[in-house]
Motif scaffolding. Structure first.
Motif, short mmCIF file in Angstrom:
data_model
loop_
_atom_site.label_atom_id
_atom_site.label_comp_id
_atom_site.label_asym_id
_atom_site.label_seq_id
_atom_site.Cartn_x
_atom_site.Cartn_y
_atom_site.Cartn_z
N TYR A 1 -36.77 -11.28 26.04
CA TYR A 1 -38.09 -10.67 25.81
C TYR A 1 -38.00 -9.56 24.76
CZ TYR A 1 -42.45 -8.18 26.60
OH TYR A 1 -43.66 -7.56 26.42
N GLU B 1 -37.62 -11.03 21.33
CA GLU B 1 -38.90 -11.59 20.83
C GLU B 1 -39.82 -10.49 20.31
OE1 GLU B 1 -39.03 -15.35 23.98
OE2 GLU B 1 -40.42 -13.66 24.23
N GLN B 2 -39.90 -9.40 21.06
CA GLN B 2 -40.78 -8.30 20.65
C GLN B 2 -40.28 -7.66 19.36
OE1 GLN B 2 -43.17 -9.44 22.89
NE2 GLN B 2 -43.82 -7.32 22.63
N GLN C 1 -41.13 -9.59 16.40
CA GLN C 1 -42.55 -9.45 16.01
C GLN C 1 -42.83 -8.09 15.37
OE1 GLN C 1 -45.17 -10.42 19.27
NE2 GLN C 1 -44.08 -12.34 19.65
N VAL D 1 -42.24 -5.01 16.73
CA VAL D 1 -42.55 -3.88 17.63
C VAL D 1 -41.49 -2.80 17.40
CG1 VAL D 1 -42.77 -3.15 20.04
CG2 VAL D 1 -43.61 -5.41 19.33
N SER E 1 -38.84 0.09 17.91
CA SER E 1 -37.98 0.42 19.05
C SER E 1 -36.65 0.94 18.55
CB SER E 1 -37.76 -0.84 19.90
OG SER E 1 -36.67 -0.65 20.78
N LEU F 1 -40.52 0.04 24.17
CA LEU F 1 -40.30 -1.41 24.27
C LEU F 1 -39.31 -1.74 25.39
CD1 LEU F 1 -40.19 -4.39 23.52
CD2 LEU F 1 -38.72 -3.81 21.58
N GLU G 1 -40.93 -1.33 28.68
CA GLU G 1 -41.84 -2.44 28.96
C GLU G 1 -41.07 -3.68 29.41
OE1 GLU G 1 -44.16 -4.19 25.81
OE2 GLU G 1 -44.80 -5.61 27.37
N ALA G 2 -39.91 -3.92 28.76
CA ALA G 2 -39.11 -5.10 29.11
C ALA G 2 -38.61 -5.01 30.56
CB ALA G 2 -37.93 -5.25 28.15
#
Ligand code: ZN
Length: 311
Positions: A190, A193-194, A197, A199, A201, A224, A227-228
């Protein structure tokens, strides 16, 4: 003196220990690599057991934790994904006939659950839900002081229940299983992937961040990474609410590397579980805690198994 021998078989190392009856401090303890020049993994396992065999004591029984599904009745290991060639292996019978001593097998997650129940965080509880969250998600359930095994020893594969139909692909080939959403592998995937994109971090400077890297970044407050971990915790919490409905435990024990994230994982677990549980009675007196035995959980569970078959 009566003793038990416990063995923990892993994909990289084999461990064996001999324990005096009623004690958790081993008389003798040895380890070796699973693969080596001298013999097959089975030969190496038998040799290792011989090295911890006590000179002046009786061995009442042998318990073996193995990294794959087992049939507790036949003592057959169905397969061990990390040990090529171990398929439908009658390992309990092989050990039993070599040492002429009663031997039983259990899968490593079930054995870790037994270890935590008898000697670790869940001591004194009769109804225990244990989940180990690392590369994959394994589980073990104690129901009224007995390990839940099912007809062929395949019960409580709780990492492989569907929490998100059409979700990400699981290691087992199905989609949306808990393991595909909340394991260490899933957390790392995850985060990757972020990052891909764009994001922002602190993880963007780490090539291929692991779940451990994500956990460390989360502790530093990286949004990030937080969130993961929170996302994984929420999926775990939803699944645990279902497990409370199925098993009604008095304690939930979380083991494995990802559980070392501690409150960052456990708080979202607790929140999601509380949201989804069908009535508050399931939560009365329910403890949620991390595992106590660490790397020794499998070995200690194998000891508990050895004790249980000698009665
Ligand atoms: Zn699966």
């Amino acid at each position: 003196m009566d003793t038990y021998i416990a063995v923990d078989v892993g994909g990289t190392q084999l461990r064996a220990a001999c324990y005096p009856q009623g004690e958790t401090k081993p008389l003798l303890q040895k380890r070796t690599s699973t693969f080596g020049k001298d013999g097959t993994p089975v030969d190496r396992l038998l040799d290792l057991i011989a090295t911890v065999w006590p000179d002046h004591a009786t061995v009442k029984s042998i318990g073996v934790a193995v990294p794959g599904p087992t049939n507790h009745k036949s003592g057959i290991l169905y397969r061990a994904p990390n040990i090529p060639g171990w398929e439908n292996l009658p390992l309990a019978q092989i050990v039993q006939s070599r040492f002429n001593t009663r031997t039983a097998l259990g899968n490593d997650a079930n054995m870790a659950a037994m270890g935590e129940w008898r000697f670790g965080s869940a001591r004194g509880h009769q109804n225990v839900l244990y989940l180990t969250i690392s590369t994959g998600i394994g589980a073990g359930v104690i129901n009224d002081d007995r390990l839940v095994l099912g007809q062929n020893g395949l019960a409580t594969e709780l990492g492989h229940i569907t929490v998100l139909p059409d979700g990400p692909l699981c290691g087992c080939g199905a989609r949306g299983h808990l393991e595909a959403l909340a394991s260490g592998t899933a957390i790392a995937r995850y985060a990757a992937e972020q990052l891909a994109q764009g994001v922002p971090s602190s993880l963007s400077i780490t090539p291929n961040p692991s779940a451990r890297d994500v956990g460390l970044a989360a502790e530093q407050g990286d949004p990030l990474a937080l969130e993961a971990i929170t996302r994984a915790g929420r999926y775990l919490g939803y699944a645990i609410a279902d497990f409370l409905h199925a098993f009604n435990p008095s304690i939930v024990v979380l083991g494995g590397g990802v559980s070392q994230t501690g409150p960052l994982l456990i708080e979202p677990v607790r929140q999601a579980m509380t949201e989804r549980v069908m009535s508050p009675e399931y939560l009365h007196g329910l403890a949620i805690t991390t595992a106590a035995l660490g790397d020794n959980a499998g070995l200690m569970g194998a000891l508990a198994l050895a004790e249980s078959i000698s009665k």
